[in-house]
Design a protein around this motif. Structure first.
Motif, PDB file in Angstrom:
ATOM      1  N   PHE A  44      -6.936   8.719  -5.405  1.00 43.42           N
ATOM      2  CA  PHE A  44      -6.232   7.993  -4.348  1.00 43.42           C
ATOM      3  C   PHE A  44      -7.136   7.328  -3.309  1.00 43.42           C
ATOM      4  CE2 PHE A  44      -2.727  10.389  -6.023  1.00 43.42           C
ATOM      5  CZ  PHE A  44      -1.624   9.555  -5.826  1.00 43.42           C
TER       6      PHE A  44
ATOM      7  N   GLY B 136       0.774  -1.230   0.000  1.00 39.77           N
ATOM      8  CA  GLY B 136       0.000   0.000   0.000  1.00 39.77           C
ATOM      9  C   GLY B 136       0.810   1.286   0.000  1.00 39.77           C
ATOM     10  N   TRP B 137       2.111   1.192  -0.062  1.00 36.57           N
ATOM     11  CA  TRP B 137       2.950   2.392   0.002  1.00 36.57           C
ATOM     12  C   TRP B 137       4.064   2.334  -1.027  1.00 36.57           C
ATOM     13  CZ3 TRP B 137       1.881   6.438   3.150  1.00 36.57           C
ATOM     14  CH2 TRP B 137       1.028   6.208   4.237  1.00 36.57           C
ATOM     15  N   PHE B 138       4.464   3.485  -1.489  1.00 35.88           N
ATOM     16  CA  PHE B 138       5.674   3.591  -2.309  1.00 35.88           C
ATOM     17  C   PHE B 138       6.751   4.306  -1.499  1.00 35.88           C
ATOM     18  CE2 PHE B 138       2.201   3.654  -5.452  1.00 35.88           C
ATOM     19  CZ  PHE B 138       2.576   2.575  -6.230  1.00 35.88           C
ATOM     20  N   ARG B 139       7.938   3.737  -1.468  1.00 42.96           N
ATOM     21  CA  ARG B 139       9.070   4.439  -0.838  1.00 42.96           C
ATOM     22  C   ARG B 139       9.765   5.342  -1.842  1.00 42.96           C
ATOM     23  NH1 ARG B 139      10.755   3.563   4.218  1.00 42.96           N
ATOM     24  NH2 ARG B 139      12.758   4.580   3.862  1.00 42.96           N
TER      25      ARG B 139
ATOM     26  N   GLY C 105      -3.117   4.191   2.989  1.00 37.93           N
ATOM     27  CA  GLY C 105      -1.894   3.410   2.841  1.00 37.93           C
ATOM     28  C   GLY C 105      -2.046   1.995   3.371  1.00 37.93           C
TER      29      GLY C 105
ATOM     30  N   ASP D 250       6.663   8.630   2.525  1.00 37.91           N
ATOM     31  CA  ASP D 250       6.162   7.581   1.650  1.00 37.91           C
ATOM     32  C   ASP D 250       4.893   8.089   0.970  1.00 37.91           C
ATOM     33  OD1 ASP D 250       8.227   5.983   2.502  1.00 37.91           O
ATOM     34  OD2 ASP D 250       7.057   5.087   4.131  1.00 37.91           O
ATOM     35  N   LEU D 251       4.594   7.474  -0.160  1.00 39.21           N
ATOM     36  CA  LEU D 251       3.389   7.865  -0.897  1.00 39.21           C
ATOM     37  C   LEU D 251       2.373   6.731  -0.813  1.00 39.21           C
ATOM     38  CD1 LEU D 251       2.099   9.970  -2.930  1.00 39.21           C
ATOM     39  CD2 LEU D 251       2.941   8.459  -4.735  1.00 39.21           C
ATOM     40  N   PRO D 252       1.185   7.017  -0.278  1.00 32.80           N
ATOM     41  CA  PRO D 252       0.181   5.956  -0.242  1.00 32.80           C
ATOM     42  C   PRO D 252      -0.248   5.603  -1.669  1.00 32.80           C
ATOM     43  CG  PRO D 252      -0.757   8.035   0.566  1.00 32.80           C
ATOM     44  CD  PRO D 252       0.700   8.284   0.317  1.00 32.80           C
TER      45      PRO D 252
ATOM     46  N   PRO E 152      -2.796   4.414  -4.598  1.00 34.02           N
ATOM     47  CA  PRO E 152      -4.246   4.562  -4.766  1.00 34.02           C
ATOM     48  C   PRO E 152      -4.956   3.316  -4.245  1.00 34.02           C
ATOM     49  CG  PRO E 152      -3.098   5.169  -6.777  1.00 34.02           C
ATOM     50  CD  PRO E 152      -2.069   4.582  -5.859  1.00 34.02           C
ATOM     51  N   GLU E 153      -6.128   3.511  -3.652  1.00 34.44           N
ATOM     52  CA  GLU E 153      -6.876   2.388  -3.072  1.00 34.44           C
ATOM     53  C   GLU E 153      -7.169   1.296  -4.086  1.00 34.44           C
ATOM     54  OE1 GLU E 153      -9.942   3.600   0.414  1.00 34.44           O
ATOM     55  OE2 GLU E 153     -10.429   4.306  -1.574  1.00 34.44           O
TER      56      GLU E 153
ATOM     57  N   GLY F 298      -3.256  -0.537   1.994  1.00 32.69           N
ATOM     58  CA  GLY F 298      -3.268  -1.568   0.964  1.00 32.69           C
ATOM     59  C   GLY F 298      -4.571  -1.598   0.200  1.00 32.69           C
TER      60      GLY F 298
END
Lengths: 479, 257
Positions: free
Chosen positions: B22, A437-440, B253, A453-455, A457-458, B255
């Motif tokens: 998002f 669920g996250w991008f570093r 975030g 970090d960037l969440p 998209p759902e 998931g």
């Protein structure tokens, strides 16, 4: 003073890594904000006073020429002289000519941002006249060869241990074993060193918080009393002030004084509010023999009637920077010229050109806290945005930014295409984010992911899901 | 509803680009809250973004074009509601400025009068005093700048949160101080933005709540991103999700579903 605003980014990085600075800023921030809040809450009519202060300045600015002429007439009538200075160079020359005319070797100075703006100290020194700053903060930064980092607290970026070090370095005639651990002892020592200077000085230079058109009076507000000694003891008093300091009457000035100290330091009034009208009159116990006012324009008159007109209401209280998260983070020196913080971000481009100070109006989150505390209700974020518009029109912002913005706008102006593009990329990005669920890190998002970090998209976009819901509803309805 | 005699209000949801892309959950939460309060909610497909990236970058032409497009897309609704103080502020306060002196001036003014931020719409316009939601645990609430200073959104979310069963609001120090997001600011000046958000996450952590709430997804993504980078376990959600009782979905975030 050299304009180093183009190096804002480098300077702010340095400031962020400077532990001494960060410590000093942390203390300053909580002090100023708490004191202003308390002072404002204690005065139920504060909001009404803000509006009336604003109205006084708006009225004055609308008739600025008339009030300046009236002011000059009153200065002359009380035995003083007004020197009109269109540019910084004109103002420096006028001050030097006055110094020369009385053979001055030493001048004492009260705190004045206008003399910073015209870089008077360096100029006088080159011409063989020694300027001595008498405000404690100004004195400290003069010893250090620095410039003010705050318009009312010039040495705000320093901690007392650093000042102690400077005093020990410079005041070598005093006993080494003396105690300088307290602010009071530092102040006492500065007083002791400065006292004889007032008597040696031939000329005393001060700024002005207000110029009164009806009486030809200049007013300064100080907390240390140094301003009074600066303007009373030497033979000649020179006031250096910019044109927007004029207000019609003493009554007007006293209205604005009620919001000034409260907004600045949270005091009801500053310790000293000093009125000067002309030189010493027959029978006066003290006062200067000559009284001069150097009236500086330096680009201000060309702000009249523009989007930046309202900036001329500013009374230099510093509340905007005291409440600015960006100023708190990087301190005043990062801004690279005389005026830091939100008011500097608007005024600096007006006075030195936006091509040399473009970072300043851009380095704002537009949180609006500055405008909410400004005693003169100056719409600072709006004017910063106007500077961004001027920059954009002239193509001054970086090519990558313009390209990115252009690309985004191309899609944002075409809803169908936007829908198509986002409905393809967002689910893909969501999948890429996976279960974590996250991008570093992510290509093109380095500005974001350097520090956070960037969440991901759902899932699919809201619009995709909404259409499905609508379709389901219709199907359900048909069945 | 304050008056029963009025017809069902027809609301156009301005989804906001960040919610659309998002976190659609926020959009559905907004719809649920307004439907429960007796509104009909529709979502015009011709909307994209409120135009702030252009407006705040000095690009008035694109910003004005987007403003006209948005006004047109929301023609005919009783209300235009956005789950964001920042975007609602843009629509309500800045569109009229942007279109002043053009043929669109009066349309922009009329449009402005119909625009509301979600929580303020529920409380100030619809007169909602309580929500039938439950949330077990403690939350802290950050006041996003535009909502707070342009639209006076401050008491309304706290008022409704106080009616959520089981919810314990633990205020952070200085909830009204900027989080350092600032739209494009956070990528143009990442180091300064980082310093500001670090101060913010420190106050959030000190509040000792399990969940952070706010009314703007930009700020939330910024704070959530910093908290996650710092290894914090604090969950982050839009306030609408909790008010709508939709806290069974993963937090920001958390998931994909």
């Amino acid at each position: 003073m050299e304009v180093t605003s183009p190096q804002f980014k480098q300077k702010s990085r340095k400031a962020l890594a400077d532990e001494q600075l960060q410590r000093a800023m942390g203390k300053a921030k909580s002090g100023f904000i708490g004191k202003r809040k308390k002072a404002v809450e204690a005065l139920p009519e504060f909001e009404a006073l803000r509006s009336s202060a604003r109205a006084i300045k708006d009225h004055t600015l609308a008739h600025l020429d008339l009030y300046l002429e009236a002011y000059e007439r009153q200065v002359v009538a009380s035995g003083g002289r007004v020197h009109w200075a269109e540019t910084a160079e004109d103002a420096r020359r006028a001050v030097l000519d006055i110094c020369r005319s009385v053979g001055a070797r030493t001048v004492t100075k009260g705190k004045s941002m206008i003399t910073e703006e015209i870089a008077l100290n360096d100029f006088l020194e080159k011409e063989g006249v020694r300027p001595v700053e008498t405000d404690l903060g100004e004195y400290i930064i003069q010893l250090r060869g620095e410039h003010p980092s705050h318009i009312i607290g010039p040495a705000l970026h320093l901690n007392k241990e650093q000042v102690e070090e400077d005093f020990r370095r410079v005041h070598t005639e005093l006993p080494q074993a003396r105690d300088l651990s307290q602010p009071e002892s530092l102040l006492g020592e500065a007083r002791q060193i400065l006292r004889p200077q007032y008597f040696q000085a031939d000329v005393g230079i001060t700024g002005a918080n207000f110029l009164i058109a009806e009486t030809g009076t200049s007013i300064i507000v100080t907390n240390e009393g140094n301003g009074d000694l600066t303007q009373t003891l030497p033979r000649v008093h020179v006031v250096v002030a910019s044109i927007e300091k004029v207000v019609p009457t003493l009554e007007d000035a006293s209205q604005i004084l009620r919001v000034l100290a409260r907004s600045a330091t949270g005091q009801d009034m500053s310790v000293y509010t000093t009125f000067s009208t002309g030189p010493r009159r027959p029978g006066d116990p003290d006062g200067p023999e000559e009284y001069h006012v150097v009236l500086l324009d330096n680009g201000r008159s060309s702000m009249l009637g523009t989007e930046f007109h309202e900036m001329l209401r500013c009374i230099r209280c510093g509340a905007c920077m005291n409440h600015c998260p960006v100023y708190h983070a990087v301190g005043g020196h990062a801004y690279g010229w005389v005026y830091p913080g939100p008011m500097g971000a608007v005024l600096t481009p007006s006075l030195v050109g936006v091509e040399r100070s473009g970072h300043l109006p851009n380095a704002s989150t537009f949180c609006g806290r500055c405008e909410s505390v400004c005693p003169m209700q100056i719409p600072l974020p709006r004017m910063m945005r106007h500077w961004r518009e001027r920059e954009f029109e002239r193509g001054l912002n970086p090519a990558t930014q313009r390209f990115g913005l252009g690309l985004w706008a191309f899609f944002a102006r075409r809803p169908k295409l936007y829908r198509l593009a986002t409905s393809l990329t967002i689910p893909a990005l969501s999948g890429l984010g996976g279960r974590r669920g996250w991008f570093r890190s992510l290509p093109l998002a380095g500005g974001w992911t350097r520090h956070r970090d960037l969440p991901a998209p759902e899932a699919r976009t809201f619009m995709q899901q909404w259409r499905d819901r609508d379709t389901r509803k219709q199907d359900g309805g048909a069945a | 509803m304050k008056e029963d005699t009025r017809k069902t209000p027809r609301v156009g949801l301005f989804v906001t680009c960040l919610v659309d892309l998002f976190r659609p959950t926020v959009g559905f939460a907004a719809v649920k809250l307004m439907e429960e309060a007796g509104c009909t909610v529709e979502v015009p497909m011709a909307q994209t973004c409120c135009g702030q990236p252009a407006y705040n970058s000095g690009d008035r032409e694109d910003a004005a074009a987007i403003a006209r497009q948005t006004i047109e897309a929301f023609e005919g609704f009783d209300y235009v509601v956005a789950p964001s103080g920042s975007c609602a502020g843009m629509l309500k306060k800045h569109y009229p400025t942007l279109l002043k002196g053009t043929a669109w001036e009066s349309r922009a003014d009329a449009f402005s009068g119909r625009v509301h931020e979600l929580v303020s719409f529920l409380v100030d316009v619809l007169g909602v005093t309580a929500v039938p939601a439950a949330h077990r645990g403690s939350v802290t609430y950050h006041d996003s700048c535009s909502g707070l200073r342009e639209l006076n959104v401050q008491k309304q979310p706290r008022k409704l949160l106080a009616t959520v069963e089981g919810l314990d609001l633990k205020e952070m120090a200085n909830p009204d101080v900027c989080c350092g997001f600032g739209g494009t600011f956070c990528v143009k000046y990442p180091d300064i933005s980082n310093k500001i958000v670090e101060e913010k996450t420190a106050s959030i952590a000190a509040a000792g709540a399990e969940t952070l709430l706010a009314g703007d997804l930009g700020c939330l993504m910024n704070m959530a991103g910093k908290l996650h980078r710092q290894g914090s376990r604090i969950k982050v959600r839009h306030v609408a999700e909790v008010l709508a009782g939709m806290d069974d979905t993963p937090a920001i975030g958390g998931g994909g579903r």
